[in-house]
Scaffold this active site. Structure first.
Site, PDB file in Angstrom:
ATOM      1  N   GLY A  46      52.565  -1.701  20.774  1.00  0.00           N
ATOM      2  CA  GLY A  46      52.271  -0.423  20.136  1.00  0.00           C
ATOM      3  C   GLY A  46      52.766   0.723  21.018  1.00  0.00           C
ATOM      4  CB  SER A 113      56.770  -4.041  22.879  1.00  0.00           C
ATOM      5  OG  SER A 113      57.316  -2.901  22.286  1.00  0.00           O
ATOM      6  CD1 TRP A 114      50.923  -0.638  24.335  1.00  0.00           C
ATOM      7  CD2 TRP A 114      51.912   0.901  25.610  1.00  0.00           C
ATOM      8  NE1 TRP A 114      49.936  -0.023  25.080  1.00  0.00           N
ATOM      9  CE2 TRP A 114      50.521   0.931  25.873  1.00  0.00           C
ATOM     10  CE3 TRP A 114      52.734   1.779  26.300  1.00  0.00           C
ATOM     11  CZ2 TRP A 114      49.945   1.803  26.779  1.00  0.00           C
ATOM     12  CZ3 TRP A 114      52.158   2.656  27.224  1.00  0.00           C
ATOM     13  CH2 TRP A 114      50.773   2.663  27.457  1.00  0.00           C
ATOM     14  CG  ASP A 269      64.424  -5.544  22.236  1.00  0.00           C
ATOM     15  OD1 ASP A 269      64.298  -4.622  21.411  1.00  0.00           O
ATOM     16  OD2 ASP A 269      63.489  -5.950  22.947  1.00  0.00           O
ATOM     17  CG  HIS A 297      61.133  -5.554  20.293  1.00  0.00           C
ATOM     18  ND1 HIS A 297      61.183  -5.194  21.624  1.00  0.00           N
ATOM     19  CD2 HIS A 297      59.906  -5.148  19.845  1.00  0.00           C
ATOM     20  CE1 HIS A 297      60.050  -4.583  21.965  1.00  0.00           C
ATOM     21  NE2 HIS A 297      59.262  -4.549  20.903  1.00  0.00           N
TER      22      HIS A 297
END
Length: 317
Positions: A46, A113-114, A269, A297
């Site tokens: 996120g 990711s985040w 990605d 990703h």
């Protein structure tokens, strides 16, 4: 990677709970796998994405004590989509509260990711509490990474999805899409909020994997998910991750000294391009960079799944 790994069988948590981390926020957490196993904490993406049952399946349930938690404002944490008292540093303190609450001395930290940003920032803040890092789709929240995905760059690769992303924003506001979206995502007009949230969320859902998933795009477009995902992401990105410097994570890579790590990165990605993973690997000598040649990703892509599980298998030994 010679051996190809698939997800471990689905399991249910043997313990769930809620932890009051401030006067405003309460986070949901769950524990599954071996009660006396090696602790691993999962930092979801996120920000604002929340956890899912599939996240339990990257770990051998006979060997790992698997801790999942929903970060402030998303998933089953409350209040939903709340931006107040919601910063990177508060999430790091929440992780420490949760570690202490579960009586864990040290844990493996796993994030994509985040989730890789939060994992790295946590490890730099509390290196003595981290046995290792397993990271995917490296994101350090630098301005050029944000601009690539939300202003110009990824738009050249997915022009049809980009057209839908910018549709809620008038042409005269498109030179600052983060700011334009912020106005709408914090609007008191619920309809305007939801329109913006769905467009924001579906843009990411449309670009995360090498092969598109209609099921994913539908889930990203649901009111509950999209509102938290879009509002919280935009809030963090507008505020530059609440870091004092644009390249905070890379500048503080020396604080990872002594912590082993494995980075799994899809060659194609588009959300968090490989350049950042390469830069982190060069700045962090203890890391191993594994490039998946046929992946984007998403954690759900076969090559990414195999790479992540190969990493958790290595750490369990």
């Amino acid at each position: 990677m010679s051996k190809k790994y698939g997800l471990f069988p689905a399991i249910e948590p043997h313990h769930t709970g809620r932890l009051k981390v401030s006067t405003l926020h309460e986070i949901y957490y769950e524990v599954s796998g071996a009660p006396d196993g090696q602790p691993v904490v999962v930092c979801h993406g996120g920000p604002g994405g929340g956890t899912s049952p599939s996240m339990r399946r990257y770990f051998d349930p006979q060997k790992y004590r698997i801790i999942l938690f929903d970060q402030r404002g998303c998933g089953r944490s409350t209040p939903h989509a709340e931006l107040r008292e919601n910063t990177t540093w508060q999430l790091i303190e929440d992780m420490e509260q949760l570690r202490s609450h579960l009586d864990i001395e040290k844990w493996l930290v796993f994030g994509g990711s985040w989730g890789s940003t939060l994992s790295l920032a946590y490890a730099q803040s509390f290196p003595a509490r981290v046995t290792g890092l397993v990271l995917r789709g490296i994101f350090t929240l630098r301005q050029d990474e944000i601009d690539w995905f939300y202003q110009e760059g990824a738009s050249w690769i997915f022009p049809e999805a980009w057209e839908k992303f910018i549709a809620p924003i008038p042409a005269n506001e498109r030179d600052d899409l983060l700011g334009a979206y912020a106005k709408r995502l914090t609007s008191e007009n619920r309809r305007e909020q939801l329109e913006a949230a769905k467009a924001w969320s579906v843009w990411e859902g449309s670009t995360v994997s090498l092969h598109p998933s209609m099921e994913r795009m539908k889930s990203f477009a649901t009111d509950h998910f999209a509102l938290a995902f879009a509002r919280i992401e935009n809030h963090y990105f507008i505020n530059k991750g609440f870091f004092e410097e644009d390249d905070h994570i890379l500048k503080n890579a020396d604080k990872l000294k002594g912590i082993p790590g494995i980075i799994i990165q899809g060659r194609y990605d588009v959300v968090t391009p490989m350049r950042t993973a390469w830069m982190l690997h060069k700045a962090w000598p203890e890391s191993e960079l594994v490039t998946i040649p046929d992946a984007g990703h998403a954690a759900s892509e076969p090559g990414i799944i195999s790479g992540l599980i190969a990493a958790t298998e290595k750490f369990k030994k």
